[in-house]
Motif scaffolding. Sequence first.
Motif, PDB file in Angstrom:
ATOM      1  N   LYS A   1       4.248  14.522  -5.874  1.00 38.59           N
ATOM      2  CA  LYS A   1       3.793  14.942  -5.140  1.00 38.59           C
ATOM      3  C   LYS A   1       2.607  14.074  -4.130  1.00 38.59           C
ATOM      4  O   LYS A   1       2.226  13.584  -4.992  1.00 38.59           O
ATOM      5  N   ILE A   2       2.426  14.594  -2.843  1.00 37.58           N
ATOM      6  CA  ILE A   2       2.120  13.715  -1.698  1.00 37.58           C
ATOM      7  C   ILE A   2       0.291  13.736  -2.328  1.00 37.58           C
ATOM      8  O   ILE A   2       1.205  15.780  -1.757  1.00 37.58           O
ATOM      9  N   ILE A   3      -0.572  13.514  -3.111  1.00 40.33           N
ATOM     10  CA  ILE A   3      -1.994  13.938  -2.521  1.00 40.33           C
ATOM     11  C   ILE A   3      -3.049  14.156  -1.372  1.00 40.33           C
ATOM     12  O   ILE A   3      -4.166  14.848  -1.464  1.00 40.33           O
ATOM     13  N   ASP A   4      -2.500  12.783  -0.868  1.00 39.48           N
ATOM     14  CA  ASP A   4      -3.379  12.272  -0.649  1.00 39.48           C
ATOM     15  C   ASP A   4      -2.823  11.058   0.983  1.00 39.48           C
ATOM     16  O   ASP A   4      -1.851  10.543   0.454  1.00 39.48           O
ATOM     17  N   ALA A   5      -3.224  10.719   1.934  1.00 39.63           N
ATOM     18  CA  ALA A   5      -3.215   9.632   2.660  1.00 39.63           C
ATOM     19  C   ALA A   5      -4.274   8.893   3.537  1.00 39.63           C
ATOM     20  O   ALA A   5      -4.822   8.968   3.705  1.00 39.63           O
ATOM     21  N   TYR A   6      -4.128   7.764   3.259  1.00 38.27           N
ATOM     22  CA  TYR A   6      -5.211   6.899   3.538  1.00 38.27           C
ATOM     23  C   TYR A   6      -4.788   5.509   4.617  1.00 38.27           C
ATOM     24  O   TYR A   6      -4.416   5.121   4.077  1.00 38.27           O
ATOM     25  N   LYS A   7      -6.087   5.402   5.366  1.00 37.66           N
ATOM     26  CA  LYS A   7      -5.565   4.777   6.602  1.00 37.66           C
ATOM     27  C   LYS A   7      -5.604   2.872   5.752  1.00 37.66           C
ATOM     28  O   LYS A   7      -6.576   3.000   5.191  1.00 37.66           O
ATOM     29  N   THR A   8      -4.919   2.582   6.446  1.00 36.76           N
ATOM     30  CA  THR A   8      -5.100   1.100   5.982  1.00 36.76           C
ATOM     31  C   THR A   8      -5.470   0.807   7.155  1.00 36.76           C
ATOM     32  O   THR A   8      -5.547   1.559   8.016  1.00 36.76           O
ATOM     33  N   TYR A   9      -6.184  -1.481   6.946  1.00 41.97           N
ATOM     34  CA  TYR A   9      -6.760  -1.813   8.710  1.00 41.97           C
ATOM     35  C   TYR A   9      -5.403  -0.995   9.461  1.00 41.97           C
ATOM     36  O   TYR A   9      -6.362  -0.944  10.578  1.00 41.97           O
ATOM     37  N   ARG A  10      -4.861  -1.510  10.005  1.00 36.25           N
ATOM     38  CA  ARG A  10      -3.397  -1.327  11.093  1.00 36.25           C
ATOM     39  C   ARG A  10      -4.220  -0.042  11.371  1.00 36.25           C
ATOM     40  O   ARG A  10      -3.972   0.208  12.927  1.00 36.25           O
ATOM     41  N   GLY A  11      -4.499   1.447  10.515  1.00 30.43           N
ATOM     42  CA  GLY A  11      -4.080   2.889  11.122  1.00 30.43           C
ATOM     43  C   GLY A  11      -5.726   2.912  11.541  1.00 30.43           C
ATOM     44  O   GLY A  11      -5.878   3.700  12.499  1.00 30.43           O
ATOM     45  N   ASP A  12      -6.361   2.120  11.266  1.00 26.16           N
ATOM     46  CA  ASP A  12      -8.600   1.813  11.842  1.00 26.16           C
ATOM     47  C   ASP A  12      -7.491   0.978  13.398  1.00 26.16           C
ATOM     48  O   ASP A  12      -9.064   0.955  13.585  1.00 26.16           O
TER      49      ASP A  12
END
Length: 394
Positions: free
Chosen positions: A378-389
């Motif tokens: 299952k998905i426990i989290d989603a971390y931003k990439t550089y592009r997400g920032d």
Amino acid sequence: MEAYTSYKNALKNIPKPCLFLDMDMFHTNIQNIISASNNKNIRIASKSIRSVPILKEILNVSSTFQGIMCYAADEAIYLNDNGLDDLLIAYPVWNPEHLKAIASRVMNKQTITVMVDSIEHINHLEMIAAENNQKFLVCLDIDLSSEYPGLHFGVHRSPVKTVSQVVALINRIDDSPYMKLDGIMGYEAQIAGVTDNNPKQRLKNKVVRFLKNHSSKVLIKKRQEIIDVIHQKQIDLRFINGGGTGSLHQTAKENVTEITVGSGFFNSRLFDFYKDYSNLPALAYAIEITRIPKKHMYTCTGGGYIASGAMGEDRMPHIYLPEGACLTANEGAGEVQTPIYYDGDIPLKHGDPIFLRHSKAGELCEHFHHIHLIKDDKIIDAYKTYRGDYQCFL
């Protein structure tokens, strides 16, 4: 089938294409890197990660991980703004505004080290630092490539090739009131970055292994000679950097203080083809079937994330799951659609995912805002990439 079904269920509500990280594999890779480090520090190559929370997660696992090797000046500034320090910029910086910002941070006790390999670099830094009576921390990049008749075995990086050239530049840095020699580095790209166990290239594998073996002996001797000279001059360096993921097994035995590792954390596709290296495929991405033009042919949206470097089949993404699926020779992986051929046991339908791996590691993160973390199906989290920032450095 079990792995395909597990990832499919975990990502069923996530719009595709999407990027995901298998956390069990990721942490196994981290522990493997620690075990191979021979008690040397590991500097993380940010180019292969491109996500601040993932960089921090690795740093928090063990004190083995010390510092970041950045690939751009504005990236180093961004990482520093996000609470990271001990930042070594792996490539020379020429932009005056970036250099002024770095010098200002160094004067405020931040550890950001810039790369030099020529008198021109040193003179340029000195001119900028003199304007405001500032100081730079510098690292001297030494060429460790090998030359054979008709073949440059390595990468075209530093022009510093001899011990006498190293001494001349060290003396010049030491004489300057505007810079401190913080460290030296030598990247043995011909060992770390060249595959030697590709089942489709058996003859080439033998040639590459022969060249690697010979080149390794030469570069180990050269690096030690340079280290000996530095010790004789009683220069106190904060670090002596070497290595890469593909040469960790070798560089860990040398007289360096730290080794740079990046791709080994995610274990991109190219690293499946090394004789002396093995890790788990932690990072992958999913595309979605949106057309079925004929039996056994499934056309997906997007997916054409091609790796940098000299173009060849090894720069193409690789179908990871379901096993046995493959790209078509005529279309390959496309920007807006990718046809997949599959005649295996898993019944595929519209909306089902196809999972792929990129040839390299961090480059894939340029196409996604988030990395979805999967643990226990299952998905426990989603971390931003550089592009997400909303960052793009090159």
